[in-house]
Design a protein around this motif. Sequence first.
Motif, mmCIF file in Angstrom:
data_model
loop_
_atom_site.group_PDB
_atom_site.id
_atom_site.type_symbol
_atom_site.label_atom_id
_atom_site.label_comp_id
_atom_site.label_asym_id
_atom_site.label_seq_id
_atom_site.Cartn_x
_atom_site.Cartn_y
_atom_site.Cartn_z
ATOM 1 N N ASP A 146 0.865 -1.175 0.000
ATOM 2 C CA ASP A 146 0.000 0.000 0.000
ATOM 3 C C ASP A 146 0.905 1.230 0.000
ATOM 4 O OD1 ASP A 146 -2.118 -1.712 0.141
ATOM 5 O OD2 ASP A 146 -2.781 -1.105 2.141
ATOM 6 N N GLN A 188 -2.931 0.270 -3.750
ATOM 7 C CA GLN A 188 -3.293 -0.428 -2.522
ATOM 8 C C GLN A 188 -3.655 -1.883 -2.824
ATOM 9 O OE1 GLN A 188 -6.331 2.439 -0.939
ATOM 10 N NE2 GLN A 188 -5.087 2.292 0.922
ATOM 11 N N SER A 227 -4.223 -3.950 -0.631
ATOM 12 C CA SER A 227 -5.202 -4.351 0.385
ATOM 13 C C SER A 227 -6.647 -4.075 -0.034
ATOM 14 C CB SER A 227 -4.907 -3.636 1.709
ATOM 15 O OG SER A 227 -5.018 -2.233 1.554
ATOM 16 N N LYS A 228 -6.855 -3.359 -1.148
ATOM 17 C CA LYS A 228 -8.221 -3.158 -1.639
ATOM 18 C C LYS A 228 -8.852 -4.475 -2.057
ATOM 19 C CE LYS A 228 -8.311 1.630 -3.303
ATOM 20 N NZ LYS A 228 -8.482 2.490 -4.508
#
Length: 258
Positions: free
Chosen positions: A124, A134, A136-137
């Motif tokens: 990220d 990102q 982590s999306k």
Amino acid sequence: MALAGRVMATFRLALIQLQVSSVKSDNLTRACGLVREAAAQGAKIVCLPECFNSPYGTNYFPQYAEKIPGESTQKLSEVAKECSIYLIGGSIPEEDAGKLYNTCAVFGPDGALLVKHRKLHLFDIDVPGKITFQESKTLSPGDSFSTFDTRCQLLVYPGAFNLTTGPAHWELLQRGRAVDNQVYVATASPARDDKASYVAWGHSTVVTPWGEVLATAGTEEMIVYSDIDLKKLAEIRQQIPIFSQKRLDLYAVEAKKP
């Protein structure tokens, strides 16, 4: 990814800097072809880059994700056995129980799956005016360390740095980890595609335990070869014995999970 175990004094390592396209079948075919080429040149350990079967991007991960075992890892298993090599399969988007992971599968010379490593620290980044990304999306982090036994010793990082972090940190981090740990460090990047939504830095590299760049690529698709000499590693550790100088009375590294 750490390799440990019975030591062979010298061996040839190959890093495949693959030009990744939007067609998964083409990526797999070219990757396996380059693995065969590397093995024919004497490589005993071959490493593919991060996200080698898919464009690197949060919008692509769900579309290209697959199970492990699955289509991509089956082909890697087959080519590892065919060439009798250790094959570090870069990484692919993995789907498991409704979650997506950035996962590296490693295969032995008999084609067996030695380890499956899910990326622990997701990428990220938000550098104003330069890059925002990102993982982590869409991706979930792994929850365990991964090592596997071979007859050699080195640290291997399939990675896809970009045009912001690449020139700033790519080589610096490799040389730092090599000197810190007195170990060979290898990094495998995708080739650069200036038309891609995420432009990889390239420059797959091998660094010695002394922090010297032993071999490096440019930005195009190619195979980087390096003959690794573990006798040199042993000599450096003898010359600067940092491991025997550790102050375990003052500090320690603790693994929270086995």
